[in-house]
Design an enzyme around this catalytic site. Structure first.
Site, short mmCIF file in Angstrom:
data_model
loop_
_atom_site.label_atom_id
_atom_site.label_comp_id
_atom_site.label_asym_id
_atom_site.label_seq_id
_atom_site.Cartn_x
_atom_site.Cartn_y
_atom_site.Cartn_z
N LYS A 284 -23.85 67.77 -0.89
CA LYS A 284 -23.93 68.81 -1.92
C LYS A 284 -22.71 69.73 -1.85
CE LYS A 284 -26.59 72.72 -3.62
NZ LYS A 284 -27.82 73.53 -3.57
N GLU B 71 -19.84 66.81 9.67
CA GLU B 71 -20.22 65.46 10.08
C GLU B 71 -19.90 64.44 8.98
OE1 GLU B 71 -22.11 68.20 10.05
OE2 GLU B 71 -23.64 68.19 11.63
N GLY C 268 -30.42 70.94 -1.18
CA GLY C 268 -30.12 69.72 -0.43
C GLY C 268 -31.36 68.92 -0.08
N ARG C 269 -32.41 69.62 0.44
CA ARG C 269 -33.59 68.90 0.88
C ARG C 269 -34.51 68.53 -0.29
NH1 ARG C 269 -32.98 73.82 2.77
NH2 ARG C 269 -34.39 75.50 2.08
N GLU D 105 -37.00 73.49 7.19
CA GLU D 105 -35.80 74.18 6.70
C GLU D 105 -36.17 75.10 5.53
OE1 GLU D 105 -32.09 72.11 5.02
OE2 GLU D 105 -31.52 72.55 7.08
N HIS E 298 -50.71 55.02 20.53
CA HIS E 298 -50.31 54.51 21.85
C HIS E 298 -49.18 55.34 22.42
CE1 HIS E 298 -52.83 50.98 21.08
NE2 HIS E 298 -52.39 51.09 19.83
N LYS F 103 -22.56 76.15 12.86
CA LYS F 103 -21.35 75.54 12.28
C LYS F 103 -20.12 76.36 12.67
CE LYS F 103 -23.87 73.71 8.29
NZ LYS F 103 -24.07 73.76 6.81
O1 F6P Z 1 -28.78 71.61 7.46
C1 F6P Z 1 -28.07 72.40 6.58
C2 F6P Z 1 -27.75 71.60 5.33
O2 F6P Z 1 -27.05 72.43 4.45
C3 F6P Z 1 -28.99 71.02 4.66
O3 F6P Z 1 -29.68 71.96 3.90
C4 F6P Z 1 -28.35 69.93 3.85
O4 F6P Z 1 -29.29 69.00 3.37
C5 F6P Z 1 -27.38 69.34 4.88
O5 F6P Z 1 -26.93 70.47 5.64
C6 F6P Z 1 -26.21 68.59 4.29
O6 F6P Z 1 -25.50 69.44 3.42
P1 F6P Z 1 -24.50 68.77 2.33
O7 F6P Z 1 -25.37 67.92 1.43
O8 F6P Z 1 -23.87 69.93 1.65
O9 F6P Z 1 -23.53 67.92 3.10
#
Ligand code: F6P
Length: 517
Positions: free
Chosen positions: A194, A200, A254-255, A340, A371, A487
């Site tokens: 987003k 990452e 995002g979620r 979140e 289990h 971050k």
């Molecule tokens: O964990 C923080 C967050 O912003 C989430 O809300 C989001 O889904 C994820 O990192 C990835 O963010 P992006 O889609 O901006 O890479």
């Protein structure tokens, strides 16, 4: 907020036998077993009776749940700290916004992703002269968990299409295994982000591009990339052809984003028809949430039950137990969606919250979890409400394994509810070890069958129940400021600027060589 009346009901019911409550039947069962959009919610094993349930619904009305629901669905500003609406529902056309600017944007972007998905699946898109046979989604959090869950959950609904793989971890092994065995001339990487600024995802995206350049040449590598982002200019600056940058608005959290261009890998891997059926199932739940009376409204009921267990009965966690191999990733998805969204201790007005926010959410798939941690659930000191999620078709299946799966799920709910008192007879010590307290509540959600539509309805149910909880806690479920500090500190470590960091961290970094001693 729960009222004194709610808390008084909780005190009264704490001393009741859960077995006796569950045996009440009559109006209580009527009220606690409801269905909509292919899902049955059975809450008859909850520590609730009709009086307590009515008081919960009264508290929801007092909290303005109907007005706030309508604000959400009509595109009002429900995310105050970012001054945004939360209109992920627009991607299912479940929101009451036909013809609005949002609906036009949604229609445009959906048409673009569908057209690209069809081009990839038909072989019309051949960046190196071969049809795409593997799609690798690079993303994390909401840009990974949704696509990953839905791809797994609907794997039995796929006739054909490229193989889907997912990269979320910075560990190089993740990318290595995602591309293992693929034809480099037939791979498509989708960078789903987003913000298009998540460390990452960008590092993995660069590593993927370097790998592919090493395989087919730097001049061709970029042709094998697409992006899904609310920051399209950043995706284009990364070097992705604007034709393959699929945007979505910043009012899709995002979620909550699997419905948007973040679902591109699904639209390619599962096919646009399956993906559309998934969205339509969610739309059915949206309409139910919008229209059903509170007493019959699944997101309202489930949200109030989870608030009741978290605040009135003070159970800090909830276990999600999905009795379906294809729903093995459901607990992970619910974990981000709930924790979140509801892991907040400040109200929308910036005041300390009067009650805890959402529960710790964890779980797995049954019967495997019987289990691993069910011993703890049955005989541990902590009471943890369990959400059993089952497939209705299994109960009368011709396959004995499916019937056994359903029987196990029902049996676990019964055992948690009623326990077992072993007669001490002549072995009182052993009897004490073998006895199980019971009195442990659960809810059962039964999908008619696991289909794109019921899966969509289940995800939408969960999204809306999170919103109901947020109203009762008085918090904003759509921001996530708590993830920012980590971050910043990571950046400081990698830039070597750690003078202000604590001694423990500095020594760790020096000992391990990440930062010079
Ligand atoms: O964990 C923080 C967050 O912003 C989430 O809300 C989001 O889904 C994820 O990192 C990835 O963010 P992006 O889609 O901006 O890479």
């Amino acid at each position: 907020m729960l009222t004194t009346e709610n808390l008084n009901h909780a005190e009264r019911l704490k001393s009741e036998s859960l077995r006796a409550l569950a045996d009440t039947g009559g109006d209580r069962s009527e009220r606690l077993i409801r269905s909509a959009a292919g899902i049955e919610l059975d809450a008859s094993k909850q520590r609730l009776d009709v009086a307590a349930l009515d008081a919960l619904i009264g508290a929801a009305r007092d909290a303005g749940i109907e007005e706030k629901r309508d604000l959400l669905l009509s595109g009002g500003i429900v995310n105050g700290t970012e001054n945004r609406p939360a209109l992920h529902m627009a991607y299912r056309h479940g929101a009451n916004i036909p013809g609005s600017p949002e609906a036009e944007l949604v229609d445009r972007t959906q048409a673009q992703t569908r057209a690209f998905a069809e081009a990839v699946r038909s072989g019309a898109f051949q960046p190196s002269g071969k049809p795409i046979t593997r799609v690798v989604n690079i993303g994390i959090g909401g840009s990974d968990l949704g696509p990953r869950l839905i791809a797994d959950a609907l794997a039995d609904h796929v006739e054909s299409g490229p193989e889907l793989r997912f990269v979320a971890s910075l560990d190089p092994s993740d990318l290595k295994h995602a591309v293992a065995g693929c034809d480099p001339e037939a791979v498509l990487f989708i960078i789903a982000s987003k913000s298009f600024s998540t460390q990452e995802t960008l590092m993995s995206g660069e590593a993927a591009r370097d790998w592919l350049a090493g395989q087919i040449g730097a001049d061709k590598a970029g042709d094998h990339f697409a992006a899904a982002s609310a920051a399209p200019d950043k995706a284009k600056a990364f070097g992705i052809d604007p034709e393959r940058v699929f945007d979505f608005p910043d009012w899709v959290g995002g979620r909550y984003s699997v419905w948007s261009a973040v679902g591109l890998s699904l639209e390619i891997g599962l096919g646009p028809e399956v993906f559309a059926a998934f969205r339509d199932g969610a739309q059915a739940m949206d309409r139910h949430f919008a229209d059903a009376p509170l007493e019959q409204n699944l997101p309202i009921l489930k949200g109030l039950i989870d608030v009741w267990n978290r605040v009135a009965l003070n159970y800090p966690s909830r276990c999600v137990a999905a009795y379906s191999a294809r729903l093995g990733k459901l607990a992970d998805y619910f974990q981000q969606l709930e924790m979140e969204s509801l892991g907040k201790s400040v109200t929308t007005s910036g005041q300390p919250g009067q009650t805890p926010g959402g529960a710790l959410v964890w779980g797995g798939s049954g019967t495997e979890i019987q289990h691993s941690f069910f011993q703890w659930l049955h005989q541990g000191k902590d009471i943890v409400p369990v959400d059993f999620i089952g497939i209705g078709r299994h109960f009368a299946s011709a396959d004995p394994r499916e019937r056994a799966l359903a029987a196990n799920m029902a049996a676990q709910g019964a055992a948690l509810l009623d326990g077992r008192q072993v007669d001490p007879a002549d072995e009182p010590i052993l009897a004490a070890h073998k006895s199980m307290p019971g009195g442990r509540p659960s809810a059962t959600l039964i999908l008619d069958d696991l289909t794109p539509a019921t899966l969509g309805a289940l995800i939408a149910l969960q999204e809306h129940k999170v919103f109901v909880e947020s109203v009762m806690y008085g918090i904003n479920p759509f921001d996530q400021w708590g993830v920012e500090l980590g971050k910043v500190l990571t950046k400081g470590i990698l830039d070597g600027e750690i003078t202000e960091y604590d001694a423990s961290t500095k020594q760790l970094l020096a000992r391990t060589g990440l930062i010079g001693g």
